[in-house]
Design a protein around this motif. Structure first.
Motif, PDB file in Angstrom:
ATOM      1  N   MET B  85      12.293  -8.538   0.606  1.00  0.00           N
ATOM      2  CA  MET B  85      11.314  -7.497   0.379  1.00  0.00           C
ATOM      3  C   MET B  85      10.316  -7.924  -0.695  1.00  0.00           C
ATOM      4  O   MET B  85      10.720  -8.363  -1.770  1.00  0.00           O
ATOM      5  CB  MET B  85      12.029  -6.223  -0.066  1.00  0.00           C
ATOM      6  CG  MET B  85      11.084  -5.066  -0.242  1.00  0.00           C
ATOM      7  SD  MET B  85      11.946  -3.504  -0.438  1.00  0.00           S
ATOM      8  CE  MET B  85      13.123  -3.884  -1.687  1.00  0.00           C
ATOM      9  N   LEU B  87       8.002  -7.149  -3.617  1.00  0.00           N
ATOM     10  CA  LEU B  87       8.132  -6.073  -4.607  1.00  0.00           C
ATOM     11  C   LEU B  87       6.821  -5.717  -5.290  1.00  0.00           C
ATOM     12  O   LEU B  87       6.643  -4.599  -5.756  1.00  0.00           O
ATOM     13  CB  LEU B  87       9.146  -6.483  -5.681  1.00  0.00           C
ATOM     14  CG  LEU B  87      10.569  -6.749  -5.194  1.00  0.00           C
ATOM     15  CD1 LEU B  87      11.377  -7.424  -6.275  1.00  0.00           C
ATOM     16  CD2 LEU B  87      11.235  -5.452  -4.776  1.00  0.00           C
ATOM     17  N   GLY B  88       5.907  -6.661  -5.374  1.00  0.00           N
ATOM     18  CA  GLY B  88       4.660  -6.352  -6.057  1.00  0.00           C
ATOM     19  C   GLY B  88       3.702  -7.516  -6.061  1.00  0.00           C
ATOM     20  O   GLY B  88       4.073  -8.655  -5.754  1.00  0.00           O
ATOM     21  N   TYR B  90       0.479  -9.082  -8.506  1.00  0.00           N
ATOM     22  CA  TYR B  90      -0.095  -8.944  -9.846  1.00  0.00           C
ATOM     23  C   TYR B  90      -1.472  -9.594  -9.925  1.00  0.00           C
ATOM     24  O   TYR B  90      -1.820 -10.444  -9.096  1.00  0.00           O
ATOM     25  CB  TYR B  90       0.876  -9.515 -10.870  1.00  0.00           C
ATOM     26  CG  TYR B  90       2.186  -8.771 -10.825  1.00  0.00           C
ATOM     27  CD1 TYR B  90       2.370  -7.628 -11.602  1.00  0.00           C
ATOM     28  CD2 TYR B  90       3.192  -9.133  -9.935  1.00  0.00           C
ATOM     29  CE1 TYR B  90       3.542  -6.888 -11.515  1.00  0.00           C
ATOM     30  CE2 TYR B  90       4.362  -8.401  -9.839  1.00  0.00           C
ATOM     31  CZ  TYR B  90       4.538  -7.284 -10.636  1.00  0.00           C
ATOM     32  OH  TYR B  90       5.678  -6.543 -10.530  1.00  0.00           O
ATOM     33  N   LEU B  98      12.125  -9.985  -3.438  1.00  0.00           N
ATOM     34  CA  LEU B  98      13.573 -10.059  -3.550  1.00  0.00           C
ATOM     35  C   LEU B  98      14.072 -10.975  -2.437  1.00  0.00           C
ATOM     36  O   LEU B  98      13.999 -10.653  -1.263  1.00  0.00           O
ATOM     37  CB  LEU B  98      14.157  -8.655  -3.389  1.00  0.00           C
ATOM     38  CG  LEU B  98      15.620  -8.461  -3.723  1.00  0.00           C
ATOM     39  CD1 LEU B  98      15.896  -8.857  -5.167  1.00  0.00           C
ATOM     40  CD2 LEU B  98      16.014  -7.001  -3.502  1.00  0.00           C
ATOM     41  N   PHE B 118       4.411   3.714   9.505  1.00  0.00           N
ATOM     42  CA  PHE B 118       5.511   4.604   9.170  1.00  0.00           C
ATOM     43  C   PHE B 118       5.381   5.825  10.086  1.00  0.00           C
ATOM     44  O   PHE B 118       4.283   6.282  10.351  1.00  0.00           O
ATOM     45  CB  PHE B 118       5.350   5.002   7.696  1.00  0.00           C
ATOM     46  CG  PHE B 118       6.558   5.641   7.099  1.00  0.00           C
ATOM     47  CD1 PHE B 118       7.593   4.840   6.639  1.00  0.00           C
ATOM     48  CD2 PHE B 118       6.653   7.017   6.977  1.00  0.00           C
ATOM     49  CE1 PHE B 118       8.728   5.416   6.072  1.00  0.00           C
ATOM     50  CE2 PHE B 118       7.787   7.598   6.411  1.00  0.00           C
ATOM     51  CZ  PHE B 118       8.819   6.800   5.953  1.00  0.00           C
ATOM     52  N   MET B 246       1.537   6.448  10.655  1.00  0.00           N
ATOM     53  CA  MET B 246       0.507   6.255   9.629  1.00  0.00           C
ATOM     54  C   MET B 246       0.656   4.859   9.025  1.00  0.00           C
ATOM     55  O   MET B 246       1.763   4.331   8.934  1.00  0.00           O
ATOM     56  CB  MET B 246       0.585   7.348   8.577  1.00  0.00           C
ATOM     57  CG  MET B 246       1.796   7.297   7.715  1.00  0.00           C
ATOM     58  SD  MET B 246       1.656   8.628   6.520  1.00  0.00           S
ATOM     59  CE  MET B 246       2.901   8.107   5.379  1.00  0.00           C
ATOM     60  N   LEU B 248       1.203   1.791   6.764  1.00  0.00           N
ATOM     61  CA  LEU B 248       2.042   1.609   5.584  1.00  0.00           C
ATOM     62  C   LEU B 248       1.211   0.864   4.540  1.00  0.00           C
ATOM     63  O   LEU B 248       0.894  -0.305   4.718  1.00  0.00           O
ATOM     64  CB  LEU B 248       3.260   0.794   5.984  1.00  0.00           C
ATOM     65  CG  LEU B 248       4.477   0.880   5.088  1.00  0.00           C
ATOM     66  CD1 LEU B 248       4.882   2.313   4.864  1.00  0.00           C
ATOM     67  CD2 LEU B 248       5.642   0.143   5.727  1.00  0.00           C
ATOM     68  N   ASP B 250       1.573   0.953   0.872  1.00  0.00           N
ATOM     69  CA  ASP B 250       2.053   0.827  -0.519  1.00  0.00           C
ATOM     70  C   ASP B 250       1.405  -0.331  -1.264  1.00  0.00           C
ATOM     71  O   ASP B 250       0.869  -0.184  -2.350  1.00  0.00           O
ATOM     72  CB  ASP B 250       3.555   0.500  -0.567  1.00  0.00           C
ATOM     73  CG  ASP B 250       4.398   1.552   0.081  1.00  0.00           C
ATOM     74  OD1 ASP B 250       3.846   2.221   0.965  1.00  0.00           O
ATOM     75  OD2 ASP B 250       5.566   1.693  -0.298  1.00  0.00           O
ATOM     76  N   ILE B 251       1.501  -1.518  -0.649  1.00  0.00           N
ATOM     77  CA  ILE B 251       1.069  -2.719  -1.354  1.00  0.00           C
ATOM     78  C   ILE B 251      -0.435  -2.713  -1.539  1.00  0.00           C
ATOM     79  O   ILE B 251      -0.942  -3.062  -2.602  1.00  0.00           O
ATOM     80  CB  ILE B 251       1.539  -3.978  -0.589  1.00  0.00           C
ATOM     81  CG1 ILE B 251       3.070  -3.925  -0.464  1.00  0.00           C
ATOM     82  CG2 ILE B 251       1.093  -5.248  -1.277  1.00  0.00           C
ATOM     83  CD1 ILE B 251       3.665  -5.012   0.366  1.00  0.00           C
ATOM     84  N   ASN B 253      -2.327  -0.102  -1.812  1.00  0.00           N
ATOM     85  CA  ASN B 253      -2.613   0.844  -2.898  1.00  0.00           C
ATOM     86  C   ASN B 253      -2.377   0.205  -4.245  1.00  0.00           C
ATOM     87  O   ASN B 253      -3.160   0.343  -5.174  1.00  0.00           O
ATOM     88  CB  ASN B 253      -1.686   2.060  -2.808  1.00  0.00           C
ATOM     89  CG  ASN B 253      -2.099   3.001  -1.710  1.00  0.00           C
ATOM     90  OD1 ASN B 253      -3.267   3.123  -1.418  1.00  0.00           O
ATOM     91  ND2 ASN B 253      -1.124   3.646  -1.096  1.00  0.00           N
ATOM     92  N   GLN B 254      -1.252  -0.499  -4.341  1.00  0.00           N
ATOM     93  CA  GLN B 254      -0.882  -1.077  -5.624  1.00  0.00           C
ATOM     94  C   GLN B 254      -1.879  -2.145  -6.050  1.00  0.00           C
ATOM     95  O   GLN B 254      -2.222  -2.268  -7.214  1.00  0.00           O
ATOM     96  CB  GLN B 254       0.531  -1.653  -5.529  1.00  0.00           C
ATOM     97  CG  GLN B 254       1.093  -2.090  -6.867  1.00  0.00           C
ATOM     98  CD  GLN B 254       1.213  -3.603  -6.949  1.00  0.00           C
ATOM     99  OE1 GLN B 254       1.663  -4.237  -6.019  1.00  0.00           O
ATOM    100  NE2 GLN B 254       0.796  -4.162  -8.071  1.00  0.00           N
ATOM    101  N   TYR B 261      -9.570   7.557   3.655  1.00  0.00           N
ATOM    102  CA  TYR B 261      -8.763   8.409   4.525  1.00  0.00           C
ATOM    103  C   TYR B 261      -9.490   8.574   5.850  1.00  0.00           C
ATOM    104  O   TYR B 261     -10.547   9.192   5.922  1.00  0.00           O
ATOM    105  CB  TYR B 261      -8.532   9.762   3.861  1.00  0.00           C
ATOM    106  CG  TYR B 261      -7.590  10.641   4.644  1.00  0.00           C
ATOM    107  CD1 TYR B 261      -6.217  10.483   4.536  1.00  0.00           C
ATOM    108  CD2 TYR B 261      -8.080  11.616   5.503  1.00  0.00           C
ATOM    109  CE1 TYR B 261      -5.349  11.271   5.268  1.00  0.00           C
ATOM    110  CE2 TYR B 261      -7.215  12.406   6.243  1.00  0.00           C
ATOM    111  CZ  TYR B 261      -5.849  12.233   6.117  1.00  0.00           C
ATOM    112  OH  TYR B 261      -4.988  13.020   6.848  1.00  0.00           O
ATOM    113  N   TYR B 268      -4.558   6.792   5.416  1.00  0.00           N
ATOM    114  CA  TYR B 268      -5.244   5.924   4.466  1.00  0.00           C
ATOM    115  C   TYR B 268      -5.265   4.494   4.964  1.00  0.00           C
ATOM    116  O   TYR B 268      -4.228   3.916   5.271  1.00  0.00           O
ATOM    117  CB  TYR B 268      -4.568   5.973   3.098  1.00  0.00           C
ATOM    118  CG  TYR B 268      -5.254   6.959   2.224  1.00  0.00           C
ATOM    119  CD1 TYR B 268      -6.442   6.613   1.574  1.00  0.00           C
ATOM    120  CD2 TYR B 268      -4.781   8.252   2.093  1.00  0.00           C
ATOM    121  CE1 TYR B 268      -7.126   7.533   0.823  1.00  0.00           C
ATOM    122  CE2 TYR B 268      -5.456   9.186   1.340  1.00  0.00           C
ATOM    123  CZ  TYR B 268      -6.624   8.821   0.710  1.00  0.00           C
ATOM    124  OH  TYR B 268      -7.309   9.729  -0.026  1.00  0.00           O
TER     125      TYR B 268
END
Ligand code: SF4
Ligand code: SF4
Lengths: 92, 511
Positions: B85, B87-88, B90, B98, B118, B246, B248, B250-251, B253-254, B261, B268
């Motif tokens: 997975m 994780l982020g 930078y 991971l 998702f 929808m 996915l 997360d990443i 956004n981060q 939207y 999004y």
């Protein structure tokens, strides 16, 4: 329709009634609702409930959904053990 | 810290295609997948894909997955990280992931985000009862692990996923009690709808689910007509939600990619250019995470992102980049929803979508009007193919399958037309059509040749029950011929009496 039997956040077991009550109390962002109710703080991190909560806020307040639903994410994206970061040298 | 040219997050159709594209140019690629296998949703897709002949149309998703996975495994330029997975990400370009229970750092030159989608949930009373499933879970249980989700199921949503999963459930012997659709028209491809209607599965348009019944597990559902508010109780032990996906994100956004939207694209989505570049330097996106579409588009977008990211590293421009863009345009020629979403991203600015006709009863029920059928029945021929394919969809394998060039189509999204003088009734087109929409009728012999994807396969000489387009019993008659096909769409020629010959569209083996 029994709002108490409609689950919005399945990770934290939060019902539609709880969400609607909070919006009426004045919590009108997804972030605020998350902080007072824990909706969105479970394993799926608000992917299931986020859009539904945003839709409710939008319906009740009249604000367009894109203003309400602005997910922010921080790493790590999943659960992680300390040992996975620092390594484990001694189990005892 | 490990260095790579390109790091790809997500091992589904888009991510794999990106990896293969970059490896082709000899770049060093890391491909990350959260699950234990590559392939994403493709590994559950037992149906044949639409699209054009040169993009594996007519091939089942599971075989496309196998082919792609084999290609990845044969490329030593691609390091595959399974069960891993991300994780982020930078600001200094470092990606953490991971890997084998340890957090590792990676430093790629470019990253491609292909994290997929998702499933959307739906609020209704008792929606937390055991027995309420997402369509993805049902497909995973059934098609990956071989486990039946239940005995009787109610499907919510008539998009392609709802229709296809209903068909697959019927194939494994689950009784599908109905498909519930909130809008007045069926959402998915109408050939898929006709396919489930033939099995006798009703589609309730203008209906929604208001309540799951049962105490400790699902025992039924109450659905409601959204106009008349009339309620109907349906007994079932599984309620399957296929109410949309929808992206996915997360990443994305981060990383602080600029997001927008856009309901037409599922929620999004990252702002991106025509080469799949986001607003953040060195970050690309592909597939459903950039907007919900079909897998064929995801594979093309993945390849495009892979080639363009590689171009930025190597400075050699692959002609294929422009070809893919053209392919994508052709594929989207009738997807007014996706295109209007893309316009909001300032893409496809001058692109005009072919307007979709309202097909009346067919759009509302999945069963074509009598006149529609009569119009396509050849007048002067005794043995002919009949193509019950009336909607503009990106699909054309029938054209290439015909040995006598009897089928023509003006573009990928056109409607197939038969030249009855050329058709010899060989049945090749029946076997390849992913919509199972073609039948060969022989008036002299009094027979119908139809595609059959159920078990058991009847034997020659066996008596079977013959059904019409709505799954109604017409008559019992005898199987004249069985052609077992390698791709498992078997061809059954069955004797049918004159009066039923234009309506016989499915058979049931009597056990
Ligand atoms: S039945 Fe054979 S000849 Fe006729 S249209 Fe189909 S492929 Fe062509
Ligand atoms: S008839 Fe041709 S265009 Fe229509 S679904 Fe079948 S193969 Fe595709």
């Amino acid at each position: 329709m029994d709002e108490e039997k409609i689950i919005v956040c399945r990770c934290e077991d939060i019902t539609l009634k709880e969400i609607r009550d909070l919006i009426h109390e004045g919590y009108t962002t997804v972030e605020e609702i998350k902080r007072v109710s824990r909706a969105g703080m479970g394993p799926c991190q608000g992917k299931t409930c986020g859009p539904i909560i945003a839709r409710e806020i939008s319906k009740i307040t009249g604000k367009p959904i894109e203003e309400v639903y602005k997910p922010s994410n921080r790493p790590p994206f999943g659960g992680l053990f300390f040992k996975e970061i620092v390594g484990e040298s001694n189990e005892e | 810290m490990k260095n790579y040219d390109i790091l790809i997050i997500g091992g589904g159709p888009a991510g794999i295609s990106s990896a293969l594209a970059a490896a082709k140019l000899n770049l060093k690629v890391a491909l990350f997948e959260e699950k234990e296998i590559l392939g994403g949703q493709l590994v559950k897709q037992t149906h044949k894909f639409f699209g054009s002949k040169d993009e594996s149309a007519g091939t089942r998703g599971i075989y496309i997955a196998q082919k792609l996975i084999n290609e990845v495994n044969n490329k030593d330029k691609i390091d595959v990280f399974l069960n891993s997975m991300v994780l982020g990400y930078y600001e200094d370009g470092v990606v953490t992931a991971l890997v084998k229970e340890k957090m590792e750092k990676f430093k790629p030159k470019k990253i491609i985000i292909a994290t997929g989608a998702f499933e959307k949930s739906l609020p209704f009373e008792n929606n937390d009862l055991p027995g309420v499933f997402g369509a993805g879970a049902v497909q995973t249980l059934m098609n990956v692990y071989g486990i039946l989700p239940g005995k009787e199921i109610l499907m919510i949503g008539s998009g392609n996923i709802g229709l296809i999963v209903s068909y697959q459930l019927a194939q494994v012997g689950v009784k599908v009690k109905g498909i519930v659709e909130i809008s007045e028209k069926i959402g998915g491809y109408l050939v898929h709808a006709s396919k489930v209607r033939r099995l006798g599965i009703p589609i309730y348009t203008k209906h929604t689910i208001v309540k799951a019944l049962g105490d400790r597990k699902v025992k039924g559902a109450i659905i409601e007509n959204v106009e008349t508010k009339e309620k109907k109780e349906i007994s079932c032990d599984v309620i399957c939600l296929a109410t949309g996906l929808m992206p996915l994100s997360d990443i994305l956004n981060q990383i602080n990619c600029k997001m927008k939207y856009i309901p037409e694209l599922g929620g999004y989505v990252p702002v991106r250019d025509e080469n799949m570049k986001t607003t953040v330097e060195n970050v690309f996106v592909a597939g459903d995470s950039s907007g919900i579409e079909e897998a064929t588009a995801a594979m093309l977008e993945g390849e495009l992102a892979g080639l363009y990211a590689s171009y930025e590293i190597t400075n050699t421009f692959d002609k294929r980049i422009n070809e893919i863009k053209e392919h994508l345009k052709e594929l989207r020629k009738t997807s007014s929803k996706v295109v209007s979403g893309l316009k909001k991203l300032n893409l496809y600015k001058d692109f005009i979508v072919d307007s979709q006709k309202d097909l009346g009863k067919l759009h509302r029920t999945g069963v074509p009007e009598k006149e529609m059928i009569e119009n396509i029945i050849p007048k002067d021929s005794n043995r002919f193919a009949i193509m019950e394919c009336f909607q503009n969809i990106p699909c054309n394998p029938c054209v290439a399958s015909c040995p006598t060039n009897a089928i023509s189509m003006d573009s990928l999204n056109g409607i197939p037309k038969l030249d009855e003088k050329k058709c010899i009734g060989c049945g090749n087109c029946v076997a390849v059509c992913p919509g199972l929409a073609i039948f060969v009728v022989d008036k002299k012999k009094e027979s119908v040749l139809l595609p059959y994807e159920f078990l058991p396969v009847p034997e020659k000489g066996e008596m079977v029950e013959i059904m019409d387009r709505e799954g109604n019993f017409l008559e019992k008659n005898i199987v004249l011929n069985v052609r077992k096909m390698k791709d498992k769409t078997n061809l059954i020629e069955v004797k049918v009496s004159k009066e039923n010959i234009n309506n016989a569209r499915h058979i049931r083996v009597v056990i």
